[in-house]
Design a protein around this motif. Structure first.
Motif, PDB file in Angstrom:
ATOM      1  N   ASP A   1     -20.378 -32.877 -49.567  1.00 55.98           N
ATOM      2  CA  ASP A   1     -19.732 -31.656 -49.703  1.00 55.98           C
ATOM      3  C   ASP A   1     -20.152 -30.735 -48.887  1.00 55.98           C
ATOM      4  OD1 ASP A   1     -18.631 -29.670 -50.966  1.00 55.98           O
ATOM      5  OD2 ASP A   1     -20.153 -29.590 -52.656  1.00 55.98           O
ATOM      6  N   VAL A   2     -19.429 -30.593 -47.647  1.00 54.73           N
ATOM      7  CA  VAL A   2     -19.616 -29.706 -46.714  1.00 54.73           C
ATOM      8  C   VAL A   2     -18.322 -28.843 -46.430  1.00 54.73           C
ATOM      9  CG1 VAL A   2     -19.240 -31.249 -44.696  1.00 54.73           C
ATOM     10  CG2 VAL A   2     -20.569 -29.348 -44.357  1.00 54.73           C
ATOM     11  N   ASP A   3     -18.548 -27.709 -45.945  1.00 53.30           N
ATOM     12  CA  ASP A   3     -17.407 -26.876 -45.746  1.00 53.30           C
ATOM     13  C   ASP A   3     -16.410 -27.207 -44.522  1.00 53.30           C
ATOM     14  OD1 ASP A   3     -17.510 -25.194 -47.851  1.00 53.30           O
ATOM     15  OD2 ASP A   3     -18.564 -23.672 -46.773  1.00 53.30           O
ATOM     16  N   CYS A   4     -17.242 -27.575 -43.249  1.00 57.48           N
ATOM     17  CA  CYS A   4     -16.571 -28.123 -41.986  1.00 57.48           C
ATOM     18  C   CYS A   4     -15.825 -29.429 -42.365  1.00 57.48           C
ATOM     19  CB  CYS A   4     -17.627 -28.416 -41.216  1.00 57.48           C
ATOM     20  SG  CYS A   4     -17.320 -29.212 -39.662  1.00 57.48           S
ATOM     21  N   GLU A   5     -14.852 -29.654 -41.558  1.00 55.64           N
ATOM     22  CA  GLU A   5     -13.993 -31.100 -41.569  1.00 55.64           C
ATOM     23  C   GLU A   5     -15.122 -32.078 -41.151  1.00 55.64           C
ATOM     24  OE1 GLU A   5     -10.073 -33.137 -39.391  1.00 55.64           O
ATOM     25  OE2 GLU A   5     -10.778 -31.034 -38.878  1.00 55.64           O
ATOM     26  N   ILE A   6     -15.051 -33.224 -42.167  1.00 54.72           N
ATOM     27  CA  ILE A   6     -15.889 -34.087 -41.627  1.00 54.72           C
ATOM     28  C   ILE A   6     -15.119 -35.675 -41.721  1.00 54.72           C
ATOM     29  CG2 ILE A   6     -16.956 -34.338 -44.014  1.00 54.72           C
ATOM     30  CD1 ILE A   6     -19.727 -34.947 -42.678  1.00 54.72           C
ATOM     31  N   VAL A   7     -15.300 -36.322 -40.829  1.00 54.56           N
ATOM     32  CA  VAL A   7     -14.520 -37.581 -40.753  1.00 54.56           C
ATOM     33  C   VAL A   7     -15.355 -38.889 -40.242  1.00 54.56           C
ATOM     34  CG1 VAL A   7     -12.363 -36.436 -40.308  1.00 54.56           C
ATOM     35  CG2 VAL A   7     -13.647 -37.194 -38.420  1.00 54.56           C
ATOM     36  N   PRO A   8     -14.941 -40.125 -40.484  1.00 55.59           N
ATOM     37  CA  PRO A   8     -15.800 -41.202 -40.021  1.00 55.59           C
ATOM     38  C   PRO A   8     -15.263 -41.617 -38.690  1.00 55.59           C
ATOM     39  CG  PRO A   8     -13.939 -42.103 -41.402  1.00 55.59           C
ATOM     40  CD  PRO A   8     -13.840 -40.573 -41.424  1.00 55.59           C
ATOM     41  N   ALA A   9     -16.335 -42.164 -37.873  1.00 59.96           N
ATOM     42  CA  ALA A   9     -15.883 -42.357 -36.499  1.00 59.96           C
ATOM     43  C   ALA A   9     -14.911 -43.666 -36.817  1.00 59.96           C
ATOM     44  CB  ALA A   9     -17.404 -43.031 -36.012  1.00 59.96           C
ATOM     45  N   THR A  10     -14.035 -43.891 -35.509  1.00 61.46           N
ATOM     46  CA  THR A  10     -13.308 -44.957 -35.451  1.00 61.46           C
ATOM     47  C   THR A  10     -13.581 -45.720 -34.565  1.00 61.46           C
ATOM     48  OG1 THR A  10     -11.722 -43.630 -33.778  1.00 61.46           O
ATOM     49  CG2 THR A  10     -11.255 -43.159 -36.121  1.00 61.46           C
ATOM     50  N   LEU A  11     -14.525 -45.874 -33.707  1.00 61.97           N
ATOM     51  CA  LEU A  11     -14.732 -46.893 -32.748  1.00 61.97           C
ATOM     52  C   LEU A  11     -15.711 -47.879 -33.284  1.00 61.97           C
ATOM     53  CD1 LEU A  11     -13.536 -44.536 -30.513  1.00 61.97           C
ATOM     54  CD2 LEU A  11     -14.456 -46.239 -28.901  1.00 61.97           C
ATOM     55  N   LYS A  12     -16.396 -47.489 -34.363  1.00 59.37           N
ATOM     56  CA  LYS A  12     -17.273 -48.301 -35.154  1.00 59.37           C
ATOM     57  C   LYS A  12     -18.259 -48.810 -33.972  1.00 59.37           C
ATOM     58  CE  LYS A  12     -15.271 -47.937 -39.133  1.00 59.37           C
ATOM     59  NZ  LYS A  12     -14.536 -47.128 -39.061  1.00 59.37           N
ATOM     60  N   ASN A  13     -18.462 -50.222 -34.213  1.00 62.44           N
ATOM     61  CA  ASN A  13     -19.678 -50.961 -33.425  1.00 62.44           C
ATOM     62  C   ASN A  13     -19.187 -50.996 -31.784  1.00 62.44           C
ATOM     63  OD1 ASN A  13     -18.129 -52.854 -33.763  1.00 62.44           O
ATOM     64  ND2 ASN A  13     -19.566 -54.164 -34.575  1.00 62.44           N
ATOM     65  N   ARG A  14     -18.305 -50.541 -31.483  1.00 62.22           N
ATOM     66  CA  ARG A  14     -17.733 -50.400 -30.223  1.00 62.22           C
ATOM     67  C   ARG A  14     -18.069 -49.135 -29.150  1.00 62.22           C
ATOM     68  NH1 ARG A  14     -12.124 -50.477 -30.267  1.00 62.22           N
ATOM     69  NH2 ARG A  14     -12.242 -49.755 -32.172  1.00 62.22           N
ATOM     70  N   ALA A  15     -18.327 -48.153 -30.196  1.00 59.99           N
ATOM     71  CA  ALA A  15     -18.615 -46.798 -29.435  1.00 59.99           C
ATOM     72  C   ALA A  15     -19.861 -46.848 -28.401  1.00 59.99           C
ATOM     73  CB  ALA A  15     -18.967 -45.970 -30.726  1.00 59.99           C
ATOM     74  N   GLY A  16     -20.590 -47.583 -28.570  1.00 62.30           N
ATOM     75  CA  GLY A  16     -21.895 -47.330 -27.631  1.00 62.30           C
ATOM     76  C   GLY A  16     -21.644 -48.076 -26.524  1.00 62.30           C
ATOM     77  N   ILE A  17     -21.069 -49.278 -26.270  1.00 63.17           N
ATOM     78  CA  ILE A  17     -20.760 -49.777 -25.232  1.00 63.17           C
ATOM     79  C   ILE A  17     -19.559 -49.398 -24.453  1.00 63.17           C
ATOM     80  CG2 ILE A  17     -19.519 -51.952 -24.268  1.00 63.17           C
ATOM     81  CD1 ILE A  17     -20.977 -53.766 -26.520  1.00 63.17           C
ATOM     82  N   VAL A  18     -18.614 -48.644 -25.463  1.00 59.38           N
ATOM     83  CA  VAL A  18     -17.486 -47.971 -24.512  1.00 59.38           C
ATOM     84  C   VAL A  18     -18.086 -46.558 -23.909  1.00 59.38           C
ATOM     85  CG1 VAL A  18     -15.362 -46.805 -24.956  1.00 59.38           C
ATOM     86  CG2 VAL A  18     -15.578 -49.076 -25.987  1.00 59.38           C
ATOM     87  N   GLY A  19     -18.991 -45.967 -24.519  1.00 57.71           N
ATOM     88  CA  GLY A  19     -19.386 -44.579 -24.100  1.00 57.71           C
ATOM     89  C   GLY A  19     -20.278 -44.863 -22.972  1.00 57.71           C
ATOM     90  N   ALA A  20     -20.917 -45.818 -22.889  1.00 56.95           N
ATOM     91  CA  ALA A  20     -21.905 -46.160 -21.960  1.00 56.95           C
ATOM     92  C   ALA A  20     -21.088 -46.423 -20.736  1.00 56.95           C
ATOM     93  CB  ALA A  20     -22.865 -47.308 -22.152  1.00 56.95           C
ATOM     94  N   ALA A  21     -20.358 -47.418 -20.754  1.00 56.25           N
ATOM     95  CA  ALA A  21     -19.469 -47.597 -19.695  1.00 56.25           C
ATOM     96  C   ALA A  21     -18.575 -46.302 -19.002  1.00 56.25           C
ATOM     97  CB  ALA A  21     -18.244 -48.542 -20.026  1.00 56.25           C
TER      98      ALA A  21
END
Ligand code: BGC
Length: 251
Positions: A221-241
């Motif tokens: 319960d927070v005022d700011c918009e809050i959403v789940p990540a969409t890249l799931k377990n691919r985010a680390g590899i994709v972000g590193a590259a």
């Protein structure tokens, strides 16, 4: 695969790598996973990186690597959930030498943040975005108008007299046997604190547990918009590259 830099995600239980198609923001081929050696000393981990690199002989160019600690210009500065022998290591220099490729290391949550901003839940979003990863610890990435401010370490904020990640991470939840509702109370405390400190335009919740967003997202319960990540377990590899390509001026 010349235009597909390799991303390697160095986690506490698994080390995963794949060449990344930076136009698509996704793996160019199936990823390879190897269990993290214990203890995960630099020497032991470098051997695993070598094995992963060898799996993708067609991939050339820079390699991006994540680490669950502070990494300043390639130098490892903290290791809260990592073998302490990493501290003080010039990881970029050691890995570039060992793998004979340009290697650029960055914090794991920063990698996830870069990936979510470029391809995922925060794509095209201006203003201040906070990407958090809930796992063994809590990682954070602060992004302003698409530009990352590295190493924010917001999992180490103090919350009710304790380090926030010790109370509110996924592992802390599992250890304490908390229900989703009980965890929701802690997460609400945590995200309200972040909201008060940074007034973000958007908060993105990542880490493996973001798959279960339906079970706990509505309990935060927070005022700011809050959403789940969409890249799931691919985010680390994709972000590193992506980080490696940018460091080489290729992106
Ligand atoms: C570390 C961070 C890391 C986070 C998630 C924390 O304990 O200090 O650097 O991003 O865990 O792995």
């Amino acid at each position: 695969m010349a235009n597909h830099p390799l991303g390697i995600d160095f986690g506490g239980t698994g080390i995963k790598g794949a060449p990344v198609d930076l136009d698509a923001g996704d793996f160019a081929t199936k990823r390879k996973r190897i269990a993290t050696p214990q203890p995960a000393t630099p020497d032991a981990v470098v051997e695993v990186f070598r094995e992963i690199v060898a799996q993708f002989p067609d991939s050339t160019g820079p390699i991006g690597v994540t680490l669950p600690g502070v990494v300043q210009h390639g130098l490892v500065k903290s290791a809260a959930n990592l073998d302490p022998s990493w501290i003080g290591q010039d990881a970029d220099a050691i890995l570039t030498d060992a793998l004979q490729r340009e290697v650029h290391m960055l914090n794991d949550a920063d990698a996830a943040g870069l990936a979510e901003a470029a391809y995922g839940a925060a794509k095209g979003r201006g203003g201040v975005v906070l990407v958090t990863t809930l796992g063994t610890g809590i990682g954070s990435a602060l992004i302003n108008d698409g530009v990352l401010v590295p190493n924010t370490e917001l999992g180490h904020l103090e919350l009710d007299g304790e380090v926030a990640e010790k109370r509110a991470s996924t592992v802390a939840r599992e250890k304490a046997g908390l229900s989703w509702e009980e965890w929701g109370v802690l997460l609400t405390r945590y995200y309200r604190h972040l909201d008060r400190l940074f007034t973000p335009d958007l908060i993105v919740v990542g880490g493996g547990v973001s798959k279960a967003w339906e079970s706990f997202g509505h309990l935060i319960d927070v005022d700011c918009e809050i959403v789940p990540a969409t890249l799931k377990n691919r985010a680390g590899i994709v972000g590193a590259a992506l980080h490696a390509a940018r460091a080489e001026g290729a992106r």
